[in-house]
Scaffold this motif. Structure first.
Motif, mmCIF file in Angstrom:
data_model
loop_
_atom_site.group_PDB
_atom_site.id
_atom_site.type_symbol
_atom_site.label_atom_id
_atom_site.label_comp_id
_atom_site.label_asym_id
_atom_site.label_seq_id
_atom_site.Cartn_x
_atom_site.Cartn_y
_atom_site.Cartn_z
ATOM 1 N N LEU A 40 -55.529 -2.231 23.795
ATOM 2 C CA LEU A 40 -55.878 -3.471 23.099
ATOM 3 C C LEU A 40 -56.748 -3.252 21.877
ATOM 4 O O LEU A 40 -56.886 -4.157 21.043
ATOM 5 N N GLY A 41 -57.339 -2.067 21.757
ATOM 6 C CA GLY A 41 -58.165 -1.780 20.595
ATOM 7 C C GLY A 41 -59.551 -2.403 20.641
ATOM 8 O O GLY A 41 -60.172 -2.617 19.597
ATOM 9 N N TYR A 42 -60.052 -2.707 21.842
ATOM 10 C CA TYR A 42 -61.391 -3.272 22.022
ATOM 11 C C TYR A 42 -62.288 -2.243 22.706
ATOM 12 O O TYR A 42 -61.825 -1.351 23.404
ATOM 13 N N TRP A 43 -63.586 -2.462 22.559
ATOM 14 C CA TRP A 43 -64.570 -1.803 23.404
ATOM 15 C C TRP A 43 -65.030 -2.803 24.454
ATOM 16 O O TRP A 43 -65.219 -3.977 24.149
ATOM 17 N N HIS A 44 -65.215 -2.336 25.681
ATOM 18 C CA HIS A 44 -65.688 -3.187 26.770
ATOM 19 C C HIS A 44 -67.093 -2.765 27.187
ATOM 20 O O HIS A 44 -67.382 -1.573 27.301
ATOM 21 N N VAL A 45 -67.937 -3.744 27.463
ATOM 22 C CA VAL A 45 -69.289 -3.491 27.961
ATOM 23 C C VAL A 45 -69.465 -4.310 29.236
ATOM 24 O O VAL A 45 -69.189 -5.513 29.251
ATOM 25 N N PHE A 46 -69.950 -3.670 30.318
ATOM 26 C CA PHE A 46 -69.901 -4.286 31.643
ATOM 27 C C PHE A 46 -71.260 -4.523 32.310
ATOM 28 O O PHE A 46 -71.356 -5.365 33.192
ATOM 29 N N ARG A 47 -72.292 -3.790 31.940
ATOM 30 C CA ARG A 47 -73.569 -3.907 32.647
ATOM 31 C C ARG A 47 -74.472 -4.962 32.013
ATOM 32 O O ARG A 47 -74.423 -5.209 30.813
ATOM 33 N N TYR A 48 -75.353 -5.512 32.843
ATOM 34 C CA TYR A 48 -76.236 -6.599 32.401
ATOM 35 C C TYR A 48 -77.150 -6.157 31.262
ATOM 36 O O TYR A 48 -77.265 -6.858 30.245
ATOM 37 N N GLU A 49 -77.827 -5.041 31.417
ATOM 38 C CA GLU A 49 -78.797 -4.608 30.417
ATOM 39 C C GLU A 49 -78.139 -4.445 29.052
ATOM 40 O O GLU A 49 -78.682 -4.870 28.021
ATOM 41 N N ASP A 50 -76.955 -3.840 29.019
ATOM 42 C CA ASP A 50 -76.245 -3.653 27.755
ATOM 43 C C ASP A 50 -75.775 -4.991 27.186
ATOM 44 O O ASP A 50 -75.858 -5.228 25.975
ATOM 45 N N ALA A 51 -75.280 -5.850 28.058
ATOM 46 C CA ALA A 51 -74.800 -7.158 27.599
ATOM 47 C C ALA A 51 -75.936 -7.956 26.978
ATOM 48 O O ALA A 51 -75.789 -8.547 25.889
ATOM 49 N N ALA A 52 -77.093 -7.991 27.639
ATOM 50 C CA ALA A 52 -78.237 -8.729 27.114
ATOM 51 C C ALA A 52 -78.705 -8.141 25.785
ATOM 52 O O ALA A 52 -79.052 -8.878 24.852
ATOM 53 N N THR A 53 -78.697 -6.823 25.678
ATOM 54 C CA THR A 53 -79.097 -6.163 24.427
ATOM 55 C C THR A 53 -78.191 -6.584 23.280
ATOM 56 O O THR A 53 -78.655 -6.919 22.184
ATOM 57 N N ILE A 54 -76.896 -6.596 23.531
ATOM 58 C CA ILE A 54 -75.935 -6.945 22.482
ATOM 59 C C ILE A 54 -76.090 -8.406 22.076
ATOM 60 O O ILE A 54 -76.110 -8.748 20.880
ATOM 61 N N LEU A 55 -76.193 -9.295 23.046
ATOM 62 C CA LEU A 55 -76.302 -10.718 22.736
ATOM 63 C C LEU A 55 -77.584 -11.036 21.970
ATOM 64 O O LEU A 55 -77.611 -11.972 21.154
ATOM 65 N N ASN A 56 -78.623 -10.261 22.217
ATOM 66 C CA ASN A 56 -79.903 -10.490 21.543
ATOM 67 C C ASN A 56 -79.982 -9.867 20.154
ATOM 68 O O ASN A 56 -80.876 -10.204 19.378
ATOM 69 N N ASP A 57 -79.070 -8.957 19.835
ATOM 70 C CA ASP A 57 -79.140 -8.208 18.578
ATOM 71 C C ASP A 57 -78.016 -8.639 17.635
ATOM 72 O O ASP A 57 -76.974 -7.994 17.551
ATOM 73 N N HIS A 58 -78.243 -9.738 16.902
ATOM 74 C CA HIS A 58 -77.190 -10.235 16.008
ATOM 75 C C HIS A 58 -77.085 -9.412 14.731
ATOM 76 O O HIS A 58 -76.147 -9.596 13.955
ATOM 77 N N THR A 59 -78.039 -8.515 14.487
ATOM 78 C CA THR A 59 -77.964 -7.662 13.298
ATOM 79 C C THR A 59 -76.952 -6.542 13.497
ATOM 80 O O THR A 59 -76.098 -6.297 12.641
#
Length: 410
Positions: A40-59
């Motif tokens: 599909l050409g996507y990257w997947h992220v599955f763990r809570y800590e990583d998900a929260a980091t990504i959602l919090n970092d809009h830069t």
């Protein structure tokens, strides 16, 4: 470590089955928390800590996909107000203006009316022992609230369903595609064009003769000399159609399915209705309505030793993060008394769902009304579920209901 090409672990390999996805998420959290999906050409992220980091970092992780995925004319028009897909400063400007019109007070003042709508819908069931929850309550309740909030003709409800489905599913069918392709967006152009014309006509009339409805408030709100353009108000109306009722419909169906599987929790909530708010949060954590949130890398990023190049699409699996045993004790258990419960079902960071207070209020009111009016219920035959790779919830949810002879106040 590249994170790529783990055989058989593409999203495309997973069937449209919720339990199968739960097993996939658990496996990936353990063995491939950051994974490149070559099919599909996507990257997947599955763990809570990583998900929260990504959602919090809009830069580093942008929500703006517009120059990666070309948008056809009508979709691009409504997307001008879709601030969930923007980054600062455009996001900040739009969200600030919308927040001035769609305030917490506006939501709080809706409570008596939402309660009345819920009671009227339950009354309309006529004490039937067999009901269909989606058509008779879960869909019309939030849609009626939005229709009245915007003061648009209720007779047009059949059109709203077509438009909201077009905006929400964006031309996806049964393919495991999370981010819509240009071809998918093109397929919904006629429906989106019809919606755009309908709302732009209303917006222009309200701008010239404003009332007390939300569209009028959006048309007249001002901050630092800035106002919303017609197309930006259109985008907010589209957002409310989707977030204001489709997601709430899914949330309510998930709550009923879970309580149907856990009659002991249903009994607890009937005896102690003050526990309903915490139960709502656990429904959102345990079976959230939105499986994944897409982001775009703005720069090369490293997660768990995996290097992700810039301008790549990253799917943040919210539902997997909310089941991460590293963050939530006994994460695989539906616990209506769970506290704390910092789930990600409604987002995090600058893109936290603006309509979250309304969705929570509608769900609490609906659950309390059902618990008050029904002495019990069981899930019937013929449940039809949405494809959980796109959204989690029911299309059809038949119930066998036992009605209370009297209705004590909760």
């Amino acid at each position: 470590m590249t994170g790529k090409a783990i055989p058989g672990l593409s999203l495309a390999d997973q069937p449209p089955d919720y339990e199968a996805l739960v097993a996939w998420w658990a496996h990936m959290r353990e063995f491939a928390p950051v994974h490149y999906d070559e099919k599909l050409g996507y990257w997947h992220v599955f763990r809570y800590e990583d998900a929260a980091t990504i959602l919090n970092d809009h830069t580093a992780f942008s929500s703006d996909m517009r120059d990666l995925i070309p948008q056809p004319e009508q979709f691009a028009t409504v997307a001008k107000g879709a601030f969930l897909g923007f980054d600062p400063p455009q996001h900040k400007k739009l969200r600030n203006l919308v927040s001035k019109a769609f305030t917490p007070r506006v939501t709080a003042e809706l409570e008596p009316r939402i309660e009345k709508i819920a009671e009227e819908l339950l009354d309309a069931m006529g004490g039937s022992e067999k009901i269909e929850l989606i058509d008779q309550l879960a869909y019309p309740l939030p849609l009626t609230v939005i229709v009245e909030l915007l003061e648009i003709p209720a007779v047009d409800r059949f059109r709203f369903k077509k438009w909201s489905n077009a905006l929400f599913f964006q031309g996806r069918t049964d393919e495991p595609v999370i981010v819509a392709t240009p071809e998918m967006l093109q397929s919904i152009e006629p429906a989106i064009g019809e919606m755009n014309g309908y709302f732009l006509d209303i917006i222009r009339k309200r701008r010239s003769r404003p009332g007390t409805d939300l569209i009028s408030k959006l048309a007249t709100v001002e901050s630092n000399g800035e106002r919303l353009a017609d197309e930006e108000i259109l985008g907010v109306c589209g957002f409310l159609l989707v977030a204001g009722h489709i997601t709430t419909t899914m949330m309510l169906s998930n709550a009923v399915l879970l309580l149907g599987d856990h009659p002991e929790h249903t009994a607890t909530l009937r005896a102690a209705p003050s526990a309903v708010p915490a139960a709502v949060e656990e429904v959102l954590r345990y079976r959230g309505q939105l499986p994944a949130a897409p982001r775009r890398t703005r720069q090369r990023t490293n997660l768990h030793g995996v290097s992700i190049p810039p301008d790549e699409i990253v799917l943040v699996w919210l539902t997997s993060a909310n089941l991460d045993e590293r963050y939530f004790p006994t994460a695989d258990r539906f616990d209506i008394a769970r506290t704390p419960n910092h789930h990600l079902a409604l987002g995090r960071g600058i893109h936290y769902c603006l309509g979250a207070p309304l969705a929570r209020l509608e769900l609490r009111i609906a659950l309390r009304a059902m618990l008050r009016r029904w002495s019990g219920f069981t899930v019937g035959e013929g449940v039809r579920l949405e494809d959980p790779r796109h959204t989690i919830g029911a299309k059809e949810l038949p119930l066998h209901v036992r009605w209370e002879d009297e209705s004590p106040t909760l």
